[in-house]
Design a protein around this motif. Sequence first.
Motif, PDB file in Angstrom:
ATOM      1  N   ALA A  50      11.336  94.785  88.668  1.00 11.15           N
ATOM      2  CA  ALA A  50      11.892  93.964  89.746  1.00 11.15           C
ATOM      3  C   ALA A  50      10.784  93.146  90.396  1.00 11.15           C
ATOM      4  O   ALA A  50       9.661  93.623  90.549  1.00 11.15           O
ATOM      5  N   PRO A  51      11.085  91.908  90.775  1.00  7.75           N
ATOM      6  CA  PRO A  51      10.058  91.101  91.443  1.00  7.75           C
ATOM      7  C   PRO A  51       9.673  91.704  92.789  1.00  7.75           C
ATOM      8  O   PRO A  51      10.508  92.285  93.480  1.00  7.75           O
ATOM      9  N   LEU A  52       8.421  91.580  93.134  1.00  6.91           N
ATOM     10  CA  LEU A  52       7.904  92.101  94.395  1.00  6.91           C
ATOM     11  C   LEU A  52       8.151  91.070  95.486  1.00  6.91           C
ATOM     12  O   LEU A  52       7.645  89.949  95.421  1.00  6.91           O
ATOM     13  N   VAL A  53       8.964  91.456  96.465  1.00  7.96           N
ATOM     14  CA  VAL A  53       9.268  90.547  97.556  1.00  7.96           C
ATOM     15  C   VAL A  53       8.334  90.801  98.730  1.00  7.96           C
ATOM     16  O   VAL A  53       7.814  89.883  99.343  1.00  7.96           O
ATOM     17  N   HIS A  54       8.096  92.077  99.049  1.00  6.73           N
ATOM     18  CA  HIS A  54       7.209  92.454 100.148  1.00  6.73           C
ATOM     19  C   HIS A  54       6.181  93.440  99.618  1.00  6.73           C
ATOM     20  O   HIS A  54       6.461  94.203  98.698  1.00  6.73           O
ATOM     21  N   LEU A  55       5.009  93.449 100.226  1.00  3.43           N
ATOM     22  CA  LEU A  55       3.964  94.348  99.770  1.00  3.43           C
ATOM     23  C   LEU A  55       4.197  95.786 100.187  1.00  3.43           C
ATOM     24  O   LEU A  55       3.665  96.699  99.587  1.00  3.43           O
ATOM     25  N   SER A  56       4.971  96.002 101.220  1.00  2.00           N
ATOM     26  CA  SER A  56       5.239  97.373 101.657  1.00  2.00           C
ATOM     27  C   SER A  56       6.683  97.474 102.112  1.00  2.00           C
ATOM     28  O   SER A  56       7.380  96.473 102.287  1.00  2.00           O
ATOM     29  N   GLN A  57       7.133  98.684 102.319  1.00  2.00           N
ATOM     30  CA  GLN A  57       8.499  98.925 102.759  1.00  2.00           C
ATOM     31  C   GLN A  57       8.611  98.950 104.279  1.00  2.00           C
ATOM     32  O   GLN A  57       9.688  99.168 104.815  1.00  2.00           O
ATOM     33  N   GLU A  58       7.499  98.750 104.969  1.00  2.00           N
ATOM     34  CA  GLU A  58       7.493  98.773 106.424  1.00  2.00           C
ATOM     35  C   GLU A  58       8.297  97.598 106.988  1.00  2.00           C
ATOM     36  O   GLU A  58       8.276  96.502 106.449  1.00  2.00           O
ATOM     37  N   VAL A  59       8.990  97.860 108.078  1.00  2.00           N
ATOM     38  CA  VAL A  59       9.781  96.830 108.735  1.00  2.00           C
ATOM     39  C   VAL A  59       9.268  96.682 110.153  1.00  2.00           C
ATOM     40  O   VAL A  59       9.104  97.674 110.874  1.00  2.00           O
ATOM     41  N   ASN A  60       8.998  95.470 110.568  1.00  2.00           N
ATOM     42  CA  ASN A  60       8.556  95.233 111.938  1.00  2.00           C
ATOM     43  C   ASN A  60       9.726  95.434 112.889  1.00  2.00           C
ATOM     44  O   ASN A  60      10.823  94.930 112.659  1.00  2.00           O
ATOM     45  N   VAL A  61       9.482  96.183 113.933  1.00  2.00           N
ATOM     46  CA  VAL A  61      10.498  96.364 114.956  1.00  2.00           C
ATOM     47  C   VAL A  61      10.054  95.536 116.146  1.00  2.00           C
ATOM     48  O   VAL A  61       9.043  95.831 116.779  1.00  2.00           O
ATOM     49  N   LEU A  62      10.790  94.484 116.418  1.00  2.00           N
ATOM     50  CA  LEU A  62      10.424  93.574 117.489  1.00  2.00           C
ATOM     51  C   LEU A  62      11.441  93.669 118.611  1.00  2.00           C
ATOM     52  O   LEU A  62      12.619  93.943 118.384  1.00  2.00           O
ATOM     53  N   ARG A  63      10.997  93.458 119.809  1.00  2.00           N
ATOM     54  CA  ARG A  63      11.907  93.476 120.947  1.00  2.00           C
ATOM     55  C   ARG A  63      12.682  92.169 120.998  1.00  2.00           C
ATOM     56  O   ARG A  63      12.259  91.150 120.460  1.00  2.00           O
ATOM     57  N   ASP A  64      13.829  92.192 121.634  1.00  2.00           N
ATOM     58  CA  ASP A  64      14.610  90.982 121.819  1.00  2.00           C
ATOM     59  C   ASP A  64      13.915  90.073 122.820  1.00  2.00           C
ATOM     60  O   ASP A  64      13.369  90.537 123.820  1.00  2.00           O
ATOM     61  N   ASP A  65      13.912  88.782 122.531  1.00  2.00           N
ATOM     62  CA  ASP A  65      13.355  87.817 123.461  1.00  2.00           C
ATOM     63  C   ASP A  65      14.323  87.593 124.610  1.00  2.00           C
ATOM     64  O   ASP A  65      15.508  87.341 124.397  1.00  2.00           O
ATOM     65  N   LYS A  66      13.810  87.714 125.810  1.00  2.00           N
ATOM     66  CA  LYS A  66      14.608  87.462 126.997  1.00  2.00           C
ATOM     67  C   LYS A  66      13.830  86.485 127.867  1.00  2.00           C
ATOM     68  O   LYS A  66      12.709  86.776 128.274  1.00  2.00           O
ATOM     69  N   ALA A  67      14.421  85.336 128.120  1.00  2.00           N
ATOM     70  CA  ALA A  67      13.747  84.320 128.931  1.00  2.00           C
ATOM     71  C   ALA A  67      13.833  84.696 130.400  1.00  2.00           C
ATOM     72  O   ALA A  67      14.906  84.975 130.925  1.00  2.00           O
ATOM     73  N   HIS A  68      12.688  84.763 131.053  1.00  2.00           N
ATOM     74  CA  HIS A  68      12.648  84.988 132.493  1.00  2.00           C
ATOM     75  C   HIS A  68      11.315  84.481 133.028  1.00  2.00           C
ATOM     76  O   HIS A  68      10.318  84.449 132.314  1.00  2.00           O
ATOM     77  N   ASN A  69      11.329  84.029 134.264  1.00  2.00           N
ATOM     78  CA  ASN A  69      10.110  83.519 134.891  1.00  2.00           C
ATOM     79  C   ASN A  69       9.306  84.682 135.441  1.00  2.00           C
ATOM     80  O   ASN A  69       9.815  85.502 136.198  1.00  2.00           O
ATOM     81  N   THR A  70       8.045  84.726 135.062  1.00  2.00           N
ATOM     82  CA  THR A  70       7.178  85.772 135.592  1.00  2.00           C
ATOM     83  C   THR A  70       6.325  85.245 136.744  1.00  2.00           C
ATOM     84  O   THR A  70       5.813  86.031 137.523  1.00  2.00           O
ATOM     85  N   VAL A  71       6.167  83.937 136.822  1.00  2.00           N
ATOM     86  CA  VAL A  71       5.388  83.308 137.883  1.00  2.00           C
ATOM     87  C   VAL A  71       6.299  82.300 138.571  1.00  2.00           C
ATOM     88  O   VAL A  71       6.921  81.466 137.920  1.00  2.00           O
TER      89      VAL A  71
END
Length: 95
Positions: A50-71
């Motif tokens: 099978a062709p190699l699509v990714h080098l590892s089986q790890e999956v990045n877990v990213l948080r959802d982007d939420k727009a808010h003003n911090t300043v």
Amino acid sequence: MNTDLETLRGLAHLARLEFDPAHEEQMLTDLNKILDWVAQLEQVNTDGVAPLVHLSQEVNVLRDDKAHNTVTHQEGLRNAPRKDSDYFRVPKVLD
């Protein structure tokens, strides 16, 4: 597969490279080694692999982007060297 000096010079011209004559032979030798290695790779049987699509089986877990003003607007302008009510004042850059 072997190439000659004319082919190397043509490739160098297309790639906008310049070789001095003393290094052309070394470059030609290196290019032929690379092409021989690629020819060896072409001989490898890859049926059923099978062709190699990714080098590892790890999956990045990213948080959802939420727009808010911090300043706040006033906090952003507080340390500005020059300001005009609601805007930063900067030197003129265009005539």
